[in-house]
Design a protein around this motif. Structure first.
Motif, PDB file in Angstrom:
ATOM      1  N   VAL A  80       0.864  -1.176   0.000  1.00 54.81           N
ATOM      2  CA  VAL A  80       0.000   0.000   0.000  1.00 54.81           C
ATOM      3  C   VAL A  80       0.895   1.219   0.000  1.00 54.81           C
ATOM      4  N   GLY A  81       0.463   2.244  -0.685  1.00 53.57           N
ATOM      5  CA  GLY A  81       1.285   3.441  -0.748  1.00 53.57           C
ATOM      6  C   GLY A  81       0.515   4.638  -1.241  1.00 53.57           C
ATOM      7  N   ASN A  82       1.240   5.739  -1.343  1.00 49.47           N
ATOM      8  CA  ASN A  82       0.662   6.990  -1.809  1.00 49.47           C
ATOM      9  C   ASN A  82       1.732   7.789  -2.537  1.00 49.47           C
ATOM     10  N   ALA A  92       6.604  13.157  -4.321  1.00 51.33           N
ATOM     11  CA  ALA A  92       7.115  12.280  -3.272  1.00 51.33           C
ATOM     12  C   ALA A  92       6.251  11.031  -3.224  1.00 51.33           C
ATOM     13  N   LYS A  93       6.786   9.976  -2.593  1.00 54.22           N
ATOM     14  CA  LYS A  93       5.985   8.766  -2.417  1.00 54.22           C
ATOM     15  C   LYS A  93       6.368   8.109  -1.099  1.00 54.22           C
ATOM     16  N   ALA A  94       5.433   7.351  -0.555  1.00 57.34           N
ATOM     17  CA  ALA A  94       5.645   6.555   0.640  1.00 57.34           C
ATOM     18  C   ALA A  94       4.919   5.238   0.434  1.00 57.34           C
ATOM     19  N   LYS A  95       5.558   4.134   0.821  1.00 54.52           N
ATOM     20  CA  LYS A  95       4.908   2.837   0.647  1.00 54.52           C
ATOM     21  C   LYS A  95       5.326   1.877   1.749  1.00 54.52           C
ATOM     22  N   PHE A  96       4.437   0.899   2.011  1.00 55.46           N
ATOM     23  CA  PHE A  96       4.699  -0.180   2.950  1.00 55.46           C
ATOM     24  C   PHE A  96       4.455  -1.485   2.209  1.00 55.46           C
ATOM     25  N   GLU A  97       5.402  -2.413   2.307  1.00 52.92           N
ATOM     26  CA  GLU A  97       5.281  -3.703   1.633  1.00 52.92           C
ATOM     27  C   GLU A  97       5.478  -4.817   2.658  1.00 52.92           C
ATOM     28  N   HIS A  98       4.597  -5.807   2.618  1.00 56.77           N
ATOM     29  CA  HIS A  98       4.685  -6.971   3.499  1.00 56.77           C
ATOM     30  C   HIS A  98       4.740  -8.211   2.628  1.00 56.77           C
ATOM     31  N   LYS A  99       5.746  -9.046   2.857  1.00 54.00           N
ATOM     32  CA  LYS A  99       5.947 -10.252   2.054  1.00 54.00           C
ATOM     33  C   LYS A  99       6.081 -11.440   2.987  1.00 54.00           C
ATOM     34  N   TRP A 100       5.416 -12.547   2.664  1.00 48.50           N
ATOM     35  CA  TRP A 100       5.528 -13.741   3.471  1.00 48.50           C
ATOM     36  C   TRP A 100       5.654 -14.960   2.590  1.00 48.50           C
ATOM     37  N   ARG A 106       8.635 -13.780   7.314  1.00 49.35           N
ATOM     38  CA  ARG A 106       7.966 -12.531   6.950  1.00 49.35           C
ATOM     39  C   ARG A 106       8.995 -11.428   6.790  1.00 49.35           C
ATOM     40  N   ASP A 107       8.856 -10.686   5.719  1.00 47.29           N
ATOM     41  CA  ASP A 107       9.711  -9.526   5.466  1.00 47.29           C
ATOM     42  C   ASP A 107       8.809  -8.323   5.260  1.00 47.29           C
ATOM     43  N   TRP A 108       9.271  -7.173   5.640  1.00 52.56           N
ATOM     44  CA  TRP A 108       8.529  -5.949   5.389  1.00 52.56           C
ATOM     45  C   TRP A 108       9.519  -4.831   5.100  1.00 52.56           C
ATOM     46  N   LYS A 109       9.020  -3.803   4.441  1.00 50.32           N
ATOM     47  CA  LYS A 109       9.833  -2.606   4.244  1.00 50.32           C
ATOM     48  C   LYS A 109       8.919  -1.397   4.127  1.00 50.32           C
ATOM     49  N   PHE A 110       9.414  -0.293   4.613  1.00 48.66           N
ATOM     50  CA  PHE A 110       8.755   0.997   4.476  1.00 48.66           C
ATOM     51  C   PHE A 110       9.719   1.856   3.684  1.00 48.66           C
ATOM     52  N   GLU A 111       9.226   2.483   2.631  1.00 47.22           N
ATOM     53  CA  GLU A 111      10.092   3.237   1.730  1.00 47.22           C
ATOM     54  C   GLU A 111       9.497   4.615   1.480  1.00 47.22           C
ATOM     55  N   VAL A 112      10.340   5.622   1.485  1.00 44.06           N
ATOM     56  CA  VAL A 112       9.937   6.972   1.105  1.00 44.06           C
ATOM     57  C   VAL A 112      10.927   7.459   0.052  1.00 44.06           C
ATOM     58  N   GLY A 113      10.454   8.303  -0.825  1.00 44.79           N
ATOM     59  CA  GLY A 113      11.314   8.840  -1.871  1.00 44.79           C
ATOM     60  C   GLY A 113      10.761  10.120  -2.441  1.00 44.79           C
TER      61      GLY A 113
END
Length: 119
Positions: A80-82, A92-100, A106-113
């Motif tokens: 999910v992101g914006n 700009a963008k921000a996103k959250f990713e959840h992978k299993w 489980r892996d996750w990452k939060f990214e901004v750019g």
């Protein structure tokens, strides 16, 4: 987990008319100074919306990790992101990713750019 993917798919496909549904794929080939180590292939469905200068989106899908010389393993992912348009040239963008994975890893990452267009 399959129920979650089916439910997410149903929600994405039943989104309002102003939504922009899409399908995406991604292939990554990874390695280091010792050479090739693995390939990751993904397919996702998603939808995005436009609300003023905001462009929220949601994606769901899965993929396969194929390590060099090892057994391939599947995974599921949701993101999910914006995206924000600050000015005509700056965004700009921000996103959250959840992978299993099936092994419950489980892996996750939060990214901004940010992005500034030079033209």
């Amino acid at each position: 987990m399959k129920k979650f993917i089916v439910l997410t798919t149903a929600v994405l496909l039943s989104a309002p008319a102003f939504a922009k549904p899409y399908v995406s794929t991604k292939s990554e080939f990874k390695g280091d100074e010792d050479g090739y180590s693995k390939m990751v292939n993904q397919a996702r469905i998603g939808t995005s919306f436009e609300v003023g200068s905001l462009k929220p989106y949601i994606e769901a899908g899965g993929g396969i990790v194929s390590p060099d010389g090892g057994d391939a393993e599947g995974f599921q992912v949701i993101e999910v992101g914006n995206k924000f348009k600050v000015t005509d040239k700056f965004s700009a963008k921000a996103k959250f990713e959840h992978k299993w994975s099936p092994d419950s890893e489980r892996d996750w990452k939060f990214e901004v750019g940010t992005k500034y267009s030079l033209k």
